[in-house]
Write an enzyme that holds these catalytic residues in place. Structure first.
Site, PDB file in Angstrom:
ATOM      1  N   CYS A  49      -4.606  -0.322  -2.557  1.00  0.00           N
ATOM      2  CA  CYS A  49      -5.233   0.974  -2.823  1.00  0.00           C
ATOM      3  C   CYS A  49      -4.873   1.445  -4.223  1.00  0.00           C
ATOM      4  O   CYS A  49      -3.879   0.993  -4.798  1.00  0.00           O
ATOM      5  CB  CYS A  49      -4.799   2.015  -1.787  1.00  0.00           C
ATOM      6  SG  CYS A  49      -3.042   2.364  -1.750  1.00  0.00           S
ATOM      7  N   CYS A  81       3.254   1.721  -7.985  1.00  0.00           N
ATOM      8  CA  CYS A  81       3.943   0.446  -7.802  1.00  0.00           C
ATOM      9  C   CYS A  81       4.784   0.111  -9.032  1.00  0.00           C
ATOM     10  O   CYS A  81       4.422   0.462 -10.154  1.00  0.00           O
ATOM     11  CB  CYS A  81       2.886  -0.635  -7.599  1.00  0.00           C
ATOM     12  SG  CYS A  81       3.498  -2.207  -7.041  1.00  0.00           S
ATOM     13  N   CYS A 115       0.860  -1.182   0.000  1.00  0.00           N
ATOM     14  CA  CYS A 115       0.000   0.000   0.000  1.00  0.00           C
ATOM     15  C   CYS A 115       0.898   1.235   0.000  1.00  0.00           C
ATOM     16  O   CYS A 115       2.110   1.124  -0.132  1.00  0.00           O
ATOM     17  CB  CYS A 115      -1.005  -0.013   1.152  1.00  0.00           C
ATOM     18  SG  CYS A 115      -0.307   0.169   2.784  1.00  0.00           S
TER      19      CYS A 115
END
Length: 132
Positions: free
Chosen positions: A79, A86, A8
């Site tokens: 999320c 990412c 996250c």
């Protein structure tokens, strides 16, 4: 041993809760969590997990380890923010995306914040049970 990574934004609550559950509920798996930023372990996450009998108080907020990331069998993003930031998830990995709101952004008194954390915690636990 299979590897799973919960990711996250700040590795403070959602991914920490997921790591805490998975370490117990997914025996035989190597379990880690991380963030694209480091925000420290949120005390409300520790508190709600303790209410459910899970001690995450010794877990630490960490940045994504690129070597572990590419060695994983399963990546779970928790999320939308982290999904955008990412690293590219290799096509050969199983990827789950749980778009959970950040309970740390809840405004209000202690009871309202705890309620928000408990709702997120319940969703995470249910999602992990679906993986199992």
């Amino acid at each position: 041993m299979k590897k799973i990574y919960f990711i996250c934004t700040g590795n403070a609550c959602r991914s920490q809760i997921a790591e805490g559950y998975a370490k117990t509920l997914m025996p035989g798996w190597e379990v880690r969590s991380a963030g694209v930023e480091v925000h420290g372990l949120n005390p409300y996450a520790v508190r709600v997990m303790a209410e459910d009998g899970f001690d995450i108080s010794q877990q630490e907020s960490k940045l994504i380890d690129p070597n572990y990331f590419v060695a994983c069998d399963v990546i779970v993003t928790l999320c939308g923010d982290v999904l955008d930031k990412c690293p590219v998830i290799p096509a050969n990995l199983t990827h789950y995306h749980w778009n959970l709101s950040d309970p740390a952004k809840t405004h209000g008194d202690d009871a309202e914040i705890l309620t928000s954390f408990r709702k997120t915690q319940a969703l995470i636990k249910a999602h992990i049970q679906e993986i199992i």
